[in-house]
Enzyme design. Structure first.
Site, PDB file in Angstrom:
ATOM      1  N   LYS A 126       0.867  -1.190   0.000  1.00 54.31           N
ATOM      2  CA  LYS A 126       0.000   0.000   0.000  1.00 54.31           C
ATOM      3  C   LYS A 126       0.891   1.223   0.000  1.00 54.31           C
ATOM      4  CE  LYS A 126      -4.483   0.730   0.117  1.00 54.31           C
ATOM      5  NZ  LYS A 126      -5.508  -0.204  -0.387  1.00 54.31           N
TER       6      LYS A 126
HETATM    7  P1  NAD Z   1     -13.328   7.203  -3.200  1.00 52.49           P
HETATM    8  O1  NAD Z   1     -12.383   8.313  -2.949  1.00 52.49           O
HETATM    9  O2  NAD Z   1     -13.814   6.950  -4.594  1.00 52.49           O
HETATM   10  O3  NAD Z   1     -14.648   7.361  -2.284  1.00 52.49           O
HETATM   11  C1  NAD Z   1     -14.595   7.590  -0.914  1.00 52.49           C
HETATM   12  C2  NAD Z   1     -15.966   8.091  -0.451  1.00 52.49           C
HETATM   13  O4  NAD Z   1     -15.917   8.292   0.969  1.00 52.49           O
HETATM   14  C3  NAD Z   1     -16.347   9.445  -1.067  1.00 52.49           C
HETATM   15  O5  NAD Z   1     -17.753   9.483  -1.262  1.00 52.49           O
HETATM   16  C4  NAD Z   1     -15.936  10.438   0.024  1.00 52.49           C
HETATM   17  O6  NAD Z   1     -16.662  11.655  -0.047  1.00 52.49           O
HETATM   18  C5  NAD Z   1     -16.288   9.636   1.266  1.00 52.49           C
HETATM   19  N1  NAD Z   1     -15.558  10.100   2.447  1.00 52.49           N
HETATM   20  C6  NAD Z   1     -14.283  10.520   2.526  1.00 52.49           C
HETATM   21  N2  NAD Z   1     -13.995  10.909   3.780  1.00 52.49           N
HETATM   22  C7  NAD Z   1     -15.131  10.696   4.495  1.00 52.49           C
HETATM   23  C8  NAD Z   1     -15.479  10.919   5.851  1.00 52.49           C
HETATM   24  N3  NAD Z   1     -14.595  11.442   6.715  1.00 52.49           N
HETATM   25  N4  NAD Z   1     -16.724  10.560   6.257  1.00 52.49           N
HETATM   26  C9  NAD Z   1     -17.608  10.034   5.381  1.00 52.49           C
HETATM   27  N5  NAD Z   1     -17.349   9.834   4.085  1.00 52.49           N
HETATM   28  C10 NAD Z   1     -16.127  10.170   3.655  1.00 52.49           C
HETATM   29  O7  NAD Z   1     -12.625   5.895  -2.589  1.00 52.49           O
HETATM   30  P2  NAD Z   1     -12.979   4.374  -2.877  1.00 52.49           P
HETATM   31  O8  NAD Z   1     -12.037   3.863  -3.914  1.00 52.49           O
HETATM   32  O9  NAD Z   1     -14.450   4.221  -3.045  1.00 52.49           O
HETATM   33  O10 NAD Z   1     -12.510   3.706  -1.497  1.00 52.49           O
HETATM   34  C11 NAD Z   1     -13.359   3.660  -0.352  1.00 52.49           C
HETATM   35  C12 NAD Z   1     -12.812   2.596   0.592  1.00 52.49           C
HETATM   36  O11 NAD Z   1     -12.792   1.339  -0.087  1.00 52.49           O
HETATM   37  C13 NAD Z   1     -11.391   2.814   1.091  1.00 52.49           C
HETATM   38  O12 NAD Z   1     -11.299   2.296   2.410  1.00 52.49           O
HETATM   39  C14 NAD Z   1     -10.551   1.946   0.167  1.00 52.49           C
HETATM   40  O13 NAD Z   1      -9.331   1.541   0.767  1.00 52.49           O
HETATM   41  C15 NAD Z   1     -11.496   0.779  -0.016  1.00 52.49           C
HETATM   42  N6  NAD Z   1     -11.237  -0.038  -1.213  1.00 52.49           N
HETATM   43  C16 NAD Z   1     -11.260   0.526  -2.459  1.00 52.49           C
HETATM   44  C17 NAD Z   1     -11.046  -0.289  -3.567  1.00 52.49           C
HETATM   45  C18 NAD Z   1     -11.139   0.244  -4.979  1.00 52.49           C
HETATM   46  O14 NAD Z   1     -11.014  -0.564  -5.918  1.00 52.49           O
HETATM   47  N7  NAD Z   1     -11.402   1.522  -5.190  1.00 52.49           N
HETATM   48  C19 NAD Z   1     -10.746  -1.646  -3.402  1.00 52.49           C
HETATM   49  C20 NAD Z   1     -10.741  -2.184  -2.102  1.00 52.49           C
HETATM   50  C21 NAD Z   1     -10.992  -1.348  -1.026  1.00 52.49           C
END
Ligand code: NAD
Length: 429
Positions: free
Chosen positions: A119
């Site tokens: 990461k």
């Molecule tokens: P992203 O940036 O596309 O979306 C994140 C969302 O969370 C947004 O809507 C943002 O406004 C919201 N957010 C941010 N800070 C916040 C807060 N303090 N309170 C409430 N909402 C908040 O990110 P993503 O890719 O959707 O990732 C989200 C989670 O999923 C992360 O933990 C990431 O590690 C995990 N994840 C992502 C992937 C992927 O393929 N994108 C894969 C596995 C895990």
């Protein structure tokens, strides 16, 4: 950059000793008694293999130079190259990257992908950086990591606040340095550059595939469930859409600005159109505004956590009003909250299983890039459903057999894969 004396004492004692890394370690220790692993192997797997800390200077639009701390942590290369996302966030630390790298190792191993976990991230506020600044930051960060990333060493992917465009800049920077196009250096890149069809939707769609499978085991119908989704980005936005497409009712969603709640269900197309016009959910007129903490306590059947870590803690776990917690985000439930939820009979679908759709299709993308042969969307969706279904069944059955939680079972299954390989390889030299 934060001054050393402003950091909590424990953050400087052992480089990656932060609360999130401690959570990852405690989960590992809780799983060990059920795993097929000896103490020497446990000791090796407790710590990341490698951590890189760099400072990334960029020319700001205003003319001056800004410097940002940045990291890349590789936990285990026993099964193959390391793999993991890159996030841009003000809270990125070495310990956070280390915890997320550890979880990636168990996730890849659980899914039987030939990868270990990594990461990385840059500590910055991406919302305060222009597209030009983000591009310069990404390219310089990639250059700084040139010696440790590579298609057979460590393959980055998107995470919070990074996307297809970020991956395209990484691919271009790396390719310019080696002198030829290397699409397999990153996954989650645009399809035009060798990205995979269905990668964009894979994590959110996978979250719903796992949820659907759990509903079947529990004797529930997904189309009779009401859902609340925290986070409306890549994972949460797609998961909400997929839930609605399968007939579930989405009562509430949130982003960083707060949440919107409609007891009879939201019109997601409307919500999406509002965000496209206004940037965030703030001010959306056709639903009740709730804060992110209120949103977590709304009555629902299924609560999907798809924003960030540490959302369900000892402070709010006793107030959740749901039957099933689905971890789309990484590390959203603390150890203490896990115990409270277990006592209350609220089932948790753990992150290492539930959000593994992203890395699984990333693996498909890497395989397609290496083979220069591309698959159809239906083929990818079907292969993903097979992989997640197989992992889900192994986790469910192990949990049953050993009378442990689904989280413990997912970790045990992942740890067993890595431990088996490490035992066969031995410790070099
Ligand atoms: P992203 O940036 O596309 O979306 C994140 C969302 O969370 C947004 O809507 C943002 O406004 C919201 N957010 C941010 N800070 C916040 C807060 N303090 N309170 C409430 N909402 C908040 O990110 P993503 O890719 O959707 O990732 C989200 C989670 O999923 C992360 O933990 C990431 O590690 C995990 N994840 C992502 C992937 C992927 O393929 N994108 C894969 C596995 C895990």
């Amino acid at each position: 950059m934060a001054k050393l004396e402003e950091l909590p004492a424990e953050a400087v004692q052992l480089e990656w000793d932060t609360p999130l890394f401690r959570t990852a370690q405690r989960q590992f220790e809780q799983a060990i008694p059920y795993a097929d692993v000896n103490e020497s192997i446990v000791e090796r797997l407790r710590y990341p293999e490698r951590a890189v800390v760099v400072t990334v200077p960029i020319r700001r639009d205003a003319g001056h130079v800004g410097v940002f701390p940045a990291y890349r942590v590789q936990h285990s290369s026993v099964l193959g190259p390391t793999k993991g996302g890159i996030r841009y966030d003000p809270h990125v630390t070495l310990g956070e990257c280390a915890a997320l790298a550890v979880w990636m190792t168990w996730k890849c191993a659980l899914l039987r992908l030939p990868y270990g976990g990594a990461k990385g991230g840059v500590r910055c506020n991406p919302r305060e950086l222009s597209p030009g600044e983000l591009q310069r930051l990404t390219r310089r960060y990639t250059s700084e990591l040139r010696g440790v990333i590579g298609p057979q060493e460590d393959i980055p992917a998107p995470d919070m606040a990074t996307n297809e465009q970020t991956m395209a800049w990484i691919m271009d920077t790396y390719s310019m340095q080696v002198g030829y196009a290397v699409p397999e250096i990153v996954t989650g890149k645009p399809v035009a550059l060798g990205g995979s069809l269905f990668r964009h939707e894979a994590t959110g769609a996978g979250v719903v595939m796992v949820t659907e499978r759990a509903c079947r085991r529990l004797g529930w119908r997904l189309d009779e469930q009401s859902c609340v989704v925290q986070g409306f980005g890549n994972v949460g936005g797609i998961a909400a859409n997929e839930l609605a497409a399968k007939g579930a009712v989405v009562l509430a969603v949130s982003d960083i600005s707060g949440g919107v709640y409609a007891p009879d269900g939201l019109n997601l197309a409307d919500v999406r159109a509002w965000i496209a016009d206004h940037g965030t959910l703030e001010g959306y007129p056709d639903a009740r505004y709730v804060t992110n903490s209120e949103l977590l306590e709304l009555p629902c059947d299924i609560l999907v956590l798809a924003a960030l870590e540490d959302q369900i803690t000892a402070l709010n776990a006793s107030r959740l009003d749901t039957k099933l917690v689905v971890e789309g985000a990484n590390g959203p439930t603390s150890i203490e909250a896990d115990a409270i939820l277990a006592e209350r009979g609220i089932l948790v679908l753990p992150d290492v299983l539930t959000n593994a759709g992203g890395v699984t299709v990333s693996y498909f993308e890497w395989v397609q890039d290496l083979g220069r042969l591309f698959w159809t969307r239906d083929e990818i969706r079907a292969r993903l459903a097979d992989k997640l279904g197989d992992a889900f069944d192994r986790v469910w059955e192990l949990a049953d057999e050993k009378a442990i939680s689904l989280r413990q079972a997912a970790l045990v299954a992942g740890i067993n894969e890595v431990a088996g390989a490490l035992k066969a390889r031995g410790i070099y030299p």
